[in-house]
Design a protein around this motif. Structure first.
Motif, PDB file in Angstrom:
ATOM      1  N   PRO A 105      32.847  41.392  35.809  1.00  0.00           N
ATOM      2  CA  PRO A 105      31.952  42.283  35.549  1.00  0.00           C
ATOM      3  C   PRO A 105      33.143  43.748  35.222  1.00  0.00           C
ATOM      4  O   PRO A 105      34.029  43.926  35.869  1.00  0.00           O
ATOM      5  CB  PRO A 105      31.135  42.487  36.526  1.00  0.00           C
ATOM      6  N   ALA A 106      32.891  44.430  34.344  1.00  0.00           N
ATOM      7  CA  ALA A 106      33.417  45.672  33.955  1.00  0.00           C
ATOM      8  C   ALA A 106      33.615  46.641  35.056  1.00  0.00           C
ATOM      9  O   ALA A 106      34.642  47.226  35.050  1.00  0.00           O
ATOM     10  CB  ALA A 106      32.874  46.305  32.707  1.00  0.00           C
ATOM     11  N   ASP A 107      32.595  46.759  36.074  1.00  0.00           N
ATOM     12  CA  ASP A 107      32.822  47.724  37.006  1.00  0.00           C
ATOM     13  C   ASP A 107      33.851  47.314  38.022  1.00  0.00           C
ATOM     14  O   ASP A 107      34.176  48.144  38.975  1.00  0.00           O
ATOM     15  CB  ASP A 107      31.495  48.242  37.507  1.00  0.00           C
ATOM     16  N   ILE A 108      34.232  46.095  37.771  1.00  0.00           N
ATOM     17  CA  ILE A 108      35.223  45.651  39.025  1.00  0.00           C
ATOM     18  C   ILE A 108      36.559  45.923  38.192  1.00  0.00           C
ATOM     19  O   ILE A 108      37.309  45.132  37.661  1.00  0.00           O
ATOM     20  CB  ILE A 108      35.156  44.158  39.371  1.00  0.00           C
ATOM     21  N   ARG A 109      36.940  47.296  38.516  1.00  0.00           N
ATOM     22  CA  ARG A 109      38.244  47.836  37.926  1.00  0.00           C
ATOM     23  C   ARG A 109      39.296  47.779  39.030  1.00  0.00           C
ATOM     24  O   ARG A 109      39.295  48.649  39.870  1.00  0.00           O
ATOM     25  CB  ARG A 109      37.919  49.267  37.598  1.00  0.00           C
ATOM     26  N   THR A 110      40.118  46.908  39.038  1.00  0.00           N
ATOM     27  CA  THR A 110      41.508  46.865  39.785  1.00  0.00           C
ATOM     28  C   THR A 110      42.584  47.445  39.250  1.00  0.00           C
ATOM     29  O   THR A 110      42.433  47.736  37.967  1.00  0.00           O
ATOM     30  CB  THR A 110      41.828  45.473  40.341  1.00  0.00           C
ATOM     31  N   LEU A 111      43.617  47.667  39.917  1.00  0.00           N
ATOM     32  CA  LEU A 111      44.903  48.128  39.294  1.00  0.00           C
ATOM     33  C   LEU A 111      45.292  47.242  38.377  1.00  0.00           C
ATOM     34  O   LEU A 111      45.560  47.573  37.219  1.00  0.00           O
ATOM     35  CB  LEU A 111      46.065  48.256  40.492  1.00  0.00           C
ATOM     36  N   TYR A 112      45.604  45.878  38.734  1.00  0.00           N
ATOM     37  CA  TYR A 112      46.017  44.929  37.624  1.00  0.00           C
ATOM     38  C   TYR A 112      45.103  44.797  36.611  1.00  0.00           C
ATOM     39  O   TYR A 112      45.666  44.420  35.381  1.00  0.00           O
ATOM     40  CB  TYR A 112      46.058  43.441  38.447  1.00  0.00           C
ATOM     41  N   ARG A 113      43.723  44.822  36.621  1.00  0.00           N
ATOM     42  CA  ARG A 113      42.882  44.900  35.384  1.00  0.00           C
ATOM     43  C   ARG A 113      43.407  45.822  34.390  1.00  0.00           C
ATOM     44  O   ARG A 113      43.383  45.525  33.482  1.00  0.00           O
ATOM     45  CB  ARG A 113      41.648  44.672  35.970  1.00  0.00           C
ATOM     46  N   GLY A 114      43.382  47.080  34.985  1.00  0.00           N
ATOM     47  CA  GLY A 114      43.799  48.164  34.170  1.00  0.00           C
ATOM     48  C   GLY A 114      44.938  47.931  33.094  1.00  0.00           C
ATOM     49  O   GLY A 114      45.168  47.981  32.253  1.00  0.00           O
ATOM     50  N   LEU A 115      46.280  47.266  34.096  1.00  0.00           N
ATOM     51  CA  LEU A 115      47.418  47.098  33.235  1.00  0.00           C
ATOM     52  C   LEU A 115      47.189  45.883  32.295  1.00  0.00           C
ATOM     53  O   LEU A 115      47.741  45.859  31.474  1.00  0.00           O
ATOM     54  CB  LEU A 115      48.332  46.481  34.499  1.00  0.00           C
ATOM     55  N   ILE A 116      46.531  44.848  32.708  1.00  0.00           N
ATOM     56  CA  ILE A 116      46.110  43.740  31.987  1.00  0.00           C
ATOM     57  C   ILE A 116      45.301  44.256  30.488  1.00  0.00           C
ATOM     58  O   ILE A 116      45.717  43.775  29.315  1.00  0.00           O
ATOM     59  CB  ILE A 116      45.371  42.515  32.738  1.00  0.00           C
ATOM     60  N   GLU A 117      44.594  45.124  30.695  1.00  0.00           N
ATOM     61  CA  GLU A 117      43.929  45.927  29.480  1.00  0.00           C
ATOM     62  C   GLU A 117      44.813  46.443  28.723  1.00  0.00           C
ATOM     63  O   GLU A 117      44.920  46.379  27.429  1.00  0.00           O
ATOM     64  CB  GLU A 117      42.688  46.490  30.036  1.00  0.00           C
ATOM     65  N   ASP A 118      45.715  47.134  29.179  1.00  0.00           N
ATOM     66  CA  ASP A 118      46.604  48.142  28.550  1.00  0.00           C
ATOM     67  C   ASP A 118      47.554  47.307  27.805  1.00  0.00           C
ATOM     68  O   ASP A 118      47.841  47.492  26.698  1.00  0.00           O
ATOM     69  CB  ASP A 118      47.149  49.283  29.353  1.00  0.00           C
ATOM     70  N   ARG A 119      48.193  46.299  28.636  1.00  0.00           N
ATOM     71  CA  ARG A 119      49.295  45.635  28.196  1.00  0.00           C
ATOM     72  C   ARG A 119      48.926  44.715  27.077  1.00  0.00           C
ATOM     73  O   ARG A 119      49.381  44.186  26.290  1.00  0.00           O
ATOM     74  CB  ARG A 119      50.317  45.051  29.086  1.00  0.00           C
ATOM     75  N   LEU A 120      47.850  44.034  27.844  1.00  0.00           N
ATOM     76  CA  LEU A 120      47.453  42.581  26.844  1.00  0.00           C
ATOM     77  C   LEU A 120      46.206  42.693  26.047  1.00  0.00           C
ATOM     78  O   LEU A 120      45.936  41.725  25.262  1.00  0.00           O
ATOM     79  CB  LEU A 120      47.288  41.193  27.994  1.00  0.00           C
ATOM     80  N   GLY A 121      45.388  43.733  26.387  1.00  0.00           N
ATOM     81  CA  GLY A 121      44.312  43.937  25.327  1.00  0.00           C
ATOM     82  C   GLY A 121      43.307  43.231  25.688  1.00  0.00           C
ATOM     83  O   GLY A 121      42.212  42.985  25.047  1.00  0.00           O
ATOM     84  N   TRP A 122      43.038  42.714  27.111  1.00  0.00           N
ATOM     85  CA  TRP A 122      42.115  41.492  27.506  1.00  0.00           C
ATOM     86  C   TRP A 122      40.937  42.644  28.172  1.00  0.00           C
ATOM     87  O   TRP A 122      40.804  42.679  29.498  1.00  0.00           O
ATOM     88  CB  TRP A 122      42.584  40.703  28.410  1.00  0.00           C
ATOM     89  N   THR A 123      40.182  43.133  27.333  1.00  0.00           N
ATOM     90  CA  THR A 123      39.209  44.235  27.794  1.00  0.00           C
ATOM     91  C   THR A 123      38.007  43.374  28.179  1.00  0.00           C
ATOM     92  O   THR A 123      37.789  42.320  27.850  1.00  0.00           O
ATOM     93  CB  THR A 123      38.903  45.058  27.054  1.00  0.00           C
ATOM     94  N   SER A 124      37.154  43.921  29.096  1.00  0.00           N
ATOM     95  CA  SER A 124      35.915  43.465  29.605  1.00  0.00           C
ATOM     96  C   SER A 124      34.934  43.004  28.204  1.00  0.00           C
ATOM     97  O   SER A 124      34.695  43.600  27.235  1.00  0.00           O
ATOM     98  CB  SER A 124      35.054  44.343  30.538  1.00  0.00           C
ATOM     99  N   ALA A 125      34.589  41.754  28.470  1.00  0.00           N
ATOM    100  CA  ALA A 125      33.470  41.175  27.823  1.00  0.00           C
ATOM    101  C   ALA A 125      32.003  41.587  27.899  1.00  0.00           C
ATOM    102  O   ALA A 125      31.070  41.664  27.010  1.00  0.00           O
ATOM    103  CB  ALA A 125      33.515  39.592  27.339  1.00  0.00           C
ATOM    104  N   ASN A 126      31.626  42.379  29.059  1.00  0.00           N
ATOM    105  CA  ASN A 126      30.340  42.568  29.455  1.00  0.00           C
ATOM    106  C   ASN A 126      30.336  43.976  30.136  1.00  0.00           C
ATOM    107  O   ASN A 126      31.370  44.908  30.243  1.00  0.00           O
ATOM    108  CB  ASN A 126      29.859  41.683  30.542  1.00  0.00           C
TER     109      ASN A 126
END
Length: 190
Positions: A169-190
């Motif tokens: 879920p998009a509201d589960i915003r961890t530090l690593y998730r932010g980095l994964i989104e920034d570096r790998l582009g794996w943004t939330s699907a929901n």
């Protein structure tokens, strides 16, 4: 006894043998979570309790059982936790079978207990798997190691790991998730 399951990862979209008596609700307890566990049966980095992480939202659903032992067994079976590690299924009351170490930090268990008191329920179960990286239990990867691991995956393994991150879920915003989104582009699907 009303018993709930607290979840934050694949239990939400693949409950398996969990007998749910309600849909997943978004107002679970705030818990410290991070992508720090090599999954035992896939190449994803699973989201697990990780005491150093800041607390983030979780989900919860009422289970179709009034027996805490049954609730624990349903979750153990779903998570494929060997019977030799019953402590990896957290629960309140009775967080850990006697004589075993408690993988859920006392402060986290206290937060869950406080949350339970705000709901019309008497008990909760949750997955208490420890961090694990490079085959070493209780070793959490650094943010750099986690990103390098995920970025080094290819083919089906990479697609599976990406799908896992995107389905959280998009509201589960961890530090690593932010980095994964920034570096790998794996943004939330929901």
């Amino acid at each position: 006894m009303k018993i709930v399951c607290i979840a934050w990862g694949s239990l939400i979209w693949e409950p398996g043998p969990l007998r749910l008596a309600s849909s997943w609700r978004p107002d679970g307890p705030l818990l410290p979570l991070e992508f720090v566990r090599d999954s035992d049966d896939s190449d994803e980095l699973a989201l697990v309790l990780h005491a150093p992480a800041p607390p983030v939202p979780t989900r919860w659903a009422l289970l179709d059982t009034a027996d805490l032992a049954d609730a624990r067994e349903m979750l153990r079976a779903r998570e494929k936790i060997r019977p030799t590690f019953p402590q990896w299924v957290g629960s309140l009351p009775d967080p850990v079978p006697p004589g075993l170490p408690a993988p859920t930090p006392a402060a986290v268990a206290a937060d869950i207990a406080a949350w339970i008191r705000t709901r019309d329920v008497e008990a909760a179960v949750w997955t208490a798997l420890p961090a694990k990286f490079a085959g070493v239990s209780e070793r959490a990867p650094s943010a750099h190691e986690a990103l390098a691991y995920l970025d080094g995956l290819a083919g089906d393994a990479r697609a599976h790991a990406e799908a896992y991150v995107r389905r959280i879920p998009a509201d589960i915003r961890t530090l690593y998730r932010g980095l994964i989104e920034d570096r790998l582009g794996w943004t939330s699907a929901n």
